[in-house]
Every structure is written in C-alpha cells, then in structure tokens.
Design a protein around this motif. Structure first.
Motif, PDB file in Angstrom:
ATOM      1  N   GLU A  27       0.835  -1.205   0.000  1.00 55.84           N
ATOM      2  CA  GLU A  27       0.000   0.000   0.000  1.00 55.84           C
ATOM      3  C   GLU A  27       0.868   1.252   0.000  1.00 55.84           C
ATOM      4  OE1 GLU A  27      -3.453   2.164   2.774  1.00 55.84           O
ATOM      5  OE2 GLU A  27      -2.343   0.408   3.505  1.00 55.84           O
ATOM      6  N   LYS A  28       0.517   2.213  -0.864  1.00 56.96           N
ATOM      7  CA  LYS A  28       1.225   3.494  -0.942  1.00 56.96           C
ATOM      8  C   LYS A  28       0.191   4.618  -1.007  1.00 56.96           C
ATOM      9  CE  LYS A  28       5.344   1.665  -3.211  1.00 56.96           C
ATOM     10  NZ  LYS A  28       6.277   1.762  -4.353  1.00 56.96           N
ATOM     11  N   PRO A  29      -0.247   5.084   0.161  1.00 56.32           N
ATOM     12  CA  PRO A  29      -1.367   6.045   0.193  1.00 56.32           C
ATOM     13  C   PRO A  29      -0.986   7.499  -0.070  1.00 56.32           C
ATOM     14  CG  PRO A  29      -0.729   5.457   2.414  1.00 56.32           C
ATOM     15  CD  PRO A  29       0.143   4.654   1.500  1.00 56.32           C
ATOM     16  N   TYR A  30       0.339   7.818  -0.096  1.00 57.16           N
ATOM     17  CA  TYR A  30       0.765   9.209  -0.248  1.00 57.16           C
ATOM     18  C   TYR A  30       1.292   9.430  -1.674  1.00 57.16           C
ATOM     19  CZ  TYR A  30       0.582   8.814   4.813  1.00 57.16           C
ATOM     20  OH  TYR A  30       0.162   8.581   6.100  1.00 57.16           O
ATOM     21  N   SER A  31       0.627  10.328  -2.409  1.00 61.33           N
ATOM     22  CA  SER A  31       0.989  10.569  -3.813  1.00 61.33           C
ATOM     23  C   SER A  31       1.429  12.014  -4.019  1.00 61.33           C
ATOM     24  CB  SER A  31      -0.200  10.270  -4.731  1.00 61.33           C
ATOM     25  OG  SER A  31      -1.308  11.074  -4.392  1.00 61.33           O
ATOM     26  N   CYS A  32       2.336  12.186  -4.997  1.00 58.35           N
ATOM     27  CA  CYS A  32       2.866  13.512  -5.333  1.00 58.35           C
ATOM     28  C   CYS A  32       1.904  14.200  -6.303  1.00 58.35           C
ATOM     29  CB  CYS A  32       4.249  13.371  -5.940  1.00 58.35           C
ATOM     30  SG  CYS A  32       4.963  14.924  -6.519  1.00 58.35           S
ATOM     31  N   ASP A  33       1.607  15.461  -6.049  1.00 61.18           N
ATOM     32  CA  ASP A  33       0.681  16.210  -6.907  1.00 61.18           C
ATOM     33  C   ASP A  33       1.327  16.595  -8.239  1.00 61.18           C
ATOM     34  OD1 ASP A  33      -1.103  16.090  -4.795  1.00 61.18           O
ATOM     35  OD2 ASP A  33      -0.401  17.998  -3.940  1.00 61.18           O
ATOM     36  N   THR A  34       2.655  16.643  -8.269  1.00 60.99           N
ATOM     37  CA  THR A  34       3.364  17.095  -9.469  1.00 60.99           C
ATOM     38  C   THR A  34       3.628  15.963 -10.451  1.00 60.99           C
ATOM     39  OG1 THR A  34       4.441  18.777  -8.104  1.00 60.99           O
ATOM     40  CG2 THR A  34       5.377  18.370 -10.301  1.00 60.99           C
ATOM     41  N   CYS A  35       4.170  14.839  -9.964  1.00 63.07           N
ATOM     42  CA  CYS A  35       4.559  13.754 -10.875  1.00 63.07           C
ATOM     43  C   CYS A  35       3.811  12.444 -10.631  1.00 63.07           C
ATOM     44  CB  CYS A  35       6.067  13.486 -10.780  1.00 63.07           C
ATOM     45  SG  CYS A  35       6.601  12.864  -9.169  1.00 63.07           S
ATOM     46  N   GLU A  36       2.874  12.442  -9.698  1.00 64.16           N
ATOM     47  CA  GLU A  36       2.006  11.286  -9.432  1.00 64.16           C
ATOM     48  C   GLU A  36       2.746  10.056  -8.895  1.00 64.16           C
ATOM     49  OE1 GLU A  36      -0.273  10.450 -12.900  1.00 64.16           O
ATOM     50  OE2 GLU A  36      -1.331  12.369 -12.872  1.00 64.16           O
ATOM     51  N   ARG A  37       3.957  10.233  -8.387  1.00 64.33           N
ATOM     52  CA  ARG A  37       4.629   9.135  -7.697  1.00 64.33           C
ATOM     53  C   ARG A  37       3.971   8.910  -6.347  1.00 64.33           C
ATOM     54  NH1 ARG A  37      11.056   8.976  -7.618  1.00 64.33           N
ATOM     55  NH2 ARG A  37      10.479   7.081  -6.489  1.00 64.33           N
ATOM     56  N   VAL A  38       3.992   7.664  -5.876  1.00 61.65           N
ATOM     57  CA  VAL A  38       3.328   7.325  -4.612  1.00 61.65           C
ATOM     58  C   VAL A  38       4.344   6.754  -3.627  1.00 61.65           C
ATOM     59  CG1 VAL A  38       1.035   6.957  -5.588  1.00 61.65           C
ATOM     60  CG2 VAL A  38       2.678   5.079  -5.602  1.00 61.65           C
ATOM     61  N   THR A  40       4.958   5.103   0.656  1.00 62.71           N
ATOM     62  CA  THR A  40       4.335   4.402   1.796  1.00 62.71           C
ATOM     63  C   THR A  40       4.224   5.293   3.022  1.00 62.71           C
ATOM     64  OG1 THR A  40       6.504   3.535   2.434  1.00 62.71           O
ATOM     65  CG2 THR A  40       5.149   2.134   1.024  1.00 62.71           C
ATOM     66  N   GLN A  41       5.118   6.283   3.141  1.00 58.73           N
ATOM     67  CA  GLN A  41       5.120   7.152   4.320  1.00 58.73           C
ATOM     68  C   GLN A  41       5.062   8.621   3.909  1.00 58.73           C
ATOM     69  OE1 GLN A  41       8.175   6.260   7.196  1.00 58.73           O
ATOM     70  NE2 GLN A  41       8.258   4.109   6.563  1.00 58.73           N
ATOM     71  N   HIS A  42       4.514   9.420   4.797  1.00 55.15           N
ATOM     72  CA  HIS A  42       4.372  10.847   4.512  1.00 55.15           C
ATOM     73  C   HIS A  42       5.737  11.534   4.490  1.00 55.15           C
ATOM     74  CE1 HIS A  42       3.384  15.111   5.271  1.00 55.15           C
ATOM     75  NE2 HIS A  42       2.304  14.832   4.533  1.00 55.15           N
ATOM     76  N   SER A  43       6.669  11.082   5.307  1.00 53.01           N
ATOM     77  CA  SER A  43       8.014  11.684   5.332  1.00 53.01           C
ATOM     78  C   SER A  43       8.738  11.470   3.996  1.00 53.01           C
ATOM     79  CB  SER A  43       8.839  11.076   6.474  1.00 53.01           C
ATOM     80  OG  SER A  43       8.938   9.665   6.328  1.00 53.01           O
ATOM     81  N   GLU A  44       8.499  10.341   3.357  1.00 54.63           N
ATOM     82  CA  GLU A  44       9.100  10.077   2.046  1.00 54.63           C
ATOM     83  C   GLU A  44       8.548  11.035   1.002  1.00 54.63           C
ATOM     84  OE1 GLU A  44       8.238   6.011   1.248  1.00 54.63           O
ATOM     85  OE2 GLU A  44       9.930   5.250   2.414  1.00 54.63           O
ATOM     86  N   LEU A  45       7.233  11.306   1.077  1.00 52.66           N
ATOM     87  CA  LEU A  45       6.609  12.264   0.153  1.00 52.66           C
ATOM     88  C   LEU A  45       7.164  13.670   0.368  1.00 52.66           C
ATOM     89  CD1 LEU A  45       4.483  13.079  -1.953  1.00 52.66           C
ATOM     90  CD2 LEU A  45       2.817  13.248  -0.082  1.00 52.66           C
ATOM     91  N   THR A  46       7.384  14.034   1.618  1.00 53.71           N
ATOM     92  CA  THR A  46       7.911  15.372   1.930  1.00 53.71           C
ATOM     93  C   THR A  46       9.313  15.557   1.330  1.00 53.71           C
ATOM     94  OG1 THR A  46       6.645  15.390   3.995  1.00 53.71           O
ATOM     95  CG2 THR A  46       8.465  16.980   3.791  1.00 53.71           C
ATOM     96  N   ARG A  47      10.159  14.526   1.496  1.00 52.85           N
ATOM     97  CA  ARG A  47      11.517  14.603   0.916  1.00 52.85           C
ATOM     98  C   ARG A  47      11.460  14.659  -0.600  1.00 52.85           C
ATOM     99  NH1 ARG A  47      12.740  10.822   5.061  1.00 52.85           N
ATOM    100  NH2 ARG A  47      12.513   9.101   3.584  1.00 52.85           N
ATOM    101  N   HIS A  48      10.540  13.910  -1.183  1.00 49.95           N
ATOM    102  CA  HIS A  48      10.433  13.884  -2.646  1.00 49.95           C
ATOM    103  C   HIS A  48       9.996  15.238  -3.197  1.00 49.95           C
ATOM    104  CE1 HIS A  48       9.229  12.714  -6.683  1.00 49.95           C
ATOM    105  NE2 HIS A  48       8.035  13.238  -6.445  1.00 49.95           N
ATOM    106  N   LYS A  49       9.091  15.915  -2.538  1.00 56.47           N
ATOM    107  CA  LYS A  49       8.573  17.196  -3.033  1.00 56.47           C
ATOM    108  C   LYS A  49       9.678  18.246  -3.143  1.00 56.47           C
ATOM    109  CE  LYS A  49       3.657  17.031  -1.829  1.00 56.47           C
ATOM    110  NZ  LYS A  49       2.574  17.619  -0.995  1.00 56.47           N
ATOM    111  N   ARG A  50      10.731  18.100  -2.343  1.00 56.26           N
ATOM    112  CA  ARG A  50      11.833  19.063  -2.388  1.00 56.26           C
ATOM    113  C   ARG A  50      12.582  19.003  -3.718  1.00 56.26           C
ATOM    114  NH1 ARG A  50      13.594  17.373   3.669  1.00 56.26           N
ATOM    115  NH2 ARG A  50      12.040  18.639   4.784  1.00 56.26           N
ATOM    116  N   ILE A  51      12.456  17.887  -4.450  1.00 58.09           N
ATOM    117  CA  ILE A  51      13.061  17.785  -5.784  1.00 58.09           C
ATOM    118  C   ILE A  51      12.388  18.781  -6.722  1.00 58.09           C
ATOM    119  CG2 ILE A  51      13.434  16.272  -7.778  1.00 58.09           C
ATOM    120  CD1 ILE A  51      13.448  13.920  -5.804  1.00 58.09           C
TER     121      ILE A  51
END
Length: 345
Positions: A27-38, A40-51
């Motif tokens: 399960e990967k409930p957290y998705s990026c609004d820019t590139c639609e990557r998903v 498993t954790q919210h902290s991973e999404l936060t780090r990814h958005k900095r790209i």
C-alpha cells in the motif's frame, strides 16, 4: 508491544506498526501532486517534493552547501571531519557510508548479485550492470556537443573532454580567426608536421619512419597501410601470380596446395600433418625392416657354406623399392580402415 503477524517484528507504537505493514501489503497512500509518484510514508513524500521545489533546508556549517535531507548533510560533513565509521572486517579500509562498505565487501567475498540476462555475466553493483547492458543495447546517453560523439558512461565523456583532440577543437571553435595551419589537430612526433585527420597522420608516420607493417607473403612486398595491401591483392598482377603459383606450394603427403610458402609451412606444423607424417614414418620402418637381410648373419652363413634358410625368429625377404612403396601404402590404407580415427586436412 505491537508485533507484526507476518515477520514477527515488534514496534513501540501502533503507528510504526501500521507504516511497517505497508511493506507487506504494498500500500502506498501518499501521492505527489506534481509527478504522481506514490509513497508508503508521509516523510518520504515530503523529501520527494523538495526535488520539485528545489528546497534544501539542511545547510553545512563548514562550506555552506545545502541538502534536501538531514541524512545527506550528515554524510557530507564526514568529508570535513574525516570520520569513517564503517570498517571492513577483511582489511583496514573504512567508509563514510554503509552502502559503500557493502559494495567493497563483495571484492573479498566474490559476490556478484547483478546478472546480465543477455550474456550471463555478473557484476558487483547495479551501476556496473547498467553500463554493461549498454554494450548490448548500443545506448550511448552521454554526448559531446562539440565533437558530436557519444559515450556509454559519464567517465568516458569526462576522459574525452580532457583529450588533446577535444581541447584543440574547442580552441578552434572559440577562436575562428586561427589559420589553417593552426587548426590542424594531429601532429607528428618525429618531424612536427600537423594534419587535419588521424588517418592522414597515420599514413604520414609510416612514410616518416619507413615502417611498412603490411606484407604480401606471396609477392614478398610490404606496404604502409592496410588499404594499400588490399589494393595490391586485388591487382591483376597479383592474381595472375596467385594462379601460377597455386601448385608450387604443394604438400606431397597430404596432396594439398597452398597459396604461399608461409601457408605451407603452417600446414606442415599442424597436428594433423605431423600425425600423418609420424604414422607414415612408422610404416616405412616396419616395411623396410622386412626388406633387407642381416649382413652379419649372411656373412657367417656364406663362410660356413650354409644355405640361407629363414627360421621363425628371422625372416629374409628381398623386395624391390617399388614393391616396398606399394606395401607401405597398402598398410596405411588398411590401418586407416581398421582404426577409422585418423583424419586428414
């Protein structure tokens, strides 16, 4: 304690167990609004958005470099402090990252977990496999904008950018007012002449040094370049000589013709020819031993006026040379038919 029912790991908080369970469920409930990557954790999404945003909140106090994560900053600071907390159990080397240590250990263990599906070669790192796969696919993603050349790795491109040819071409591009002589890239070490292409320089060097490495074995002629030798081999004079001398280099034992003395010499050194030659010599010795009379015994018998009567141990057979040759050939043919193992060229 909160325990995972699948792998029996235990966690202090239920939220940690919930995040862990997503590894098993996928399960990967957290998705990026820019590139639609998903994720498993919210902290991973936060780090990814900095790209996407370019945000680098973690700054090095020594050199003021900025990083997207605190882990990246920690690893960078070891460059300044010289800290290498990960040591190898087999040798004295130490590393700043655990991943670098794991890759290094494979030198000692010989482990190569990354295999090529095309040729079954194996590699210690995924990067080495990626570079290798480009030999099969022909992919060359790193290109030089100036020379229009492509390379399979960034290190090859870096080496090319440092080459004399590239730097000279860069100088010519940046200084279009240079003369034709100054624009010549390839210079001779012997006479300092310069040429526009490497082929011109190679041809010149053979003239300058007098070297003629390309040799026609049949005509005993040498040439500066391979293309000159090929032209010679296609010439009418060479082809006529080839036709005339085709039977000049002839192996009487194997009854085969060759185009040059070198080819005939190589054939005579081959295993098949030497095996056949040895077999023929043995046959000659056997046949010759039965075609001559023992002179010592013959003289004794003549002195005693005894008749030459062959016994069981020593037979006296007088044969003409022609008959000996015929007998040898017959014995060879019979031996070949019996064994069926001797093969000629």
């Amino acid at each position: 304690m909160n325990e995972c029912q699948i792998c029996c790991k235990q966690f202090s908080f239920k939220s940690n167990l919930t995040s862990h369970m997503r590894i098993h469920t996928g399960e990967k409930p957290y998705s990026c609004d820019t590139c639609e990557r998903v994720f498993t954790q919210h902290s991973e999404l936060t780090r990814h958005k900095r790209i996407h945003t370019g945000e680098r909140p973690f700054i090095c106090s020594t050199c003021e470099k900025a990083f997207t994560t605190n882990g990246e900053l920690t690893m960078h600071q070891r460059v300044h402090t010289g800290e290498r907390p990960y040591s190898c159990d087999f040798c004295t080397k130490a590393f700043t990252q655990q991943t670098h240590l794991n890759i290094h250990k494979r030198i000692h263990t010989g482990e190569k977990p990354y295999s090529c599906v095309a040729c079954d070669k194996a590699f210690a790192t995924n990067y080495q496999l990626t570079i290798h796969m480009r030999f099969h696919t022909g992919e060359k993603p790193y290109s030089c904008d100036l020379c229009q050349k492509s390379f399979i790795s960034s290190s090859e491109l870096t080496g090319h950018n440092k080459s004399v040819g590239h730097l000279k071409k860069k100088e010519i591009t940046e200084n279009p007012e240079l003369s034709r002589t100054e624009k010549k890239l390839y210079s001779c070490d012997t006479c300092e002449k310069a040429f526009c292409t490497s082929n011109e320089l190679t041809f010149h060097k053979s003239i300058c040094t007098g070297e003629k490495p390309y040799y026609c074995e049949m005509c005993q002629k040498s040439y500066c370049t391979k293309s000159e030798l090929l032209r010679h081999n296609r010439s009418v004079k060479h082809l006529k000589k080839l036709e005339c001398t085709k039977d000049a280099f002839y192996c009487e034992l194997c009854q085969k013709s060759y185009n040059s003395s070198a080819e005939l010499s190589r054939h005579k050194k081959s295993v098949k020819h030497l095996k056949k030659l040895e077999y023929t010599k043995n046959a000659v010795v056997l046949s010759a031993s039965s075609s001559f009379v023992d002179c010592g015994e013959a003289n004794i018998k003549l002195e005693n006026n005894e008749e030459e009567t062959p016994d069981e141990d020593h037979l006296f057979i007088k044969m003409e040379p022609e008959n000996v040759e015929i007998t040898i050939k017959q014995e060879i043919e019979e031996e070949i038919q019996d064994e069926g193992s001797l093969t000629y060229e």
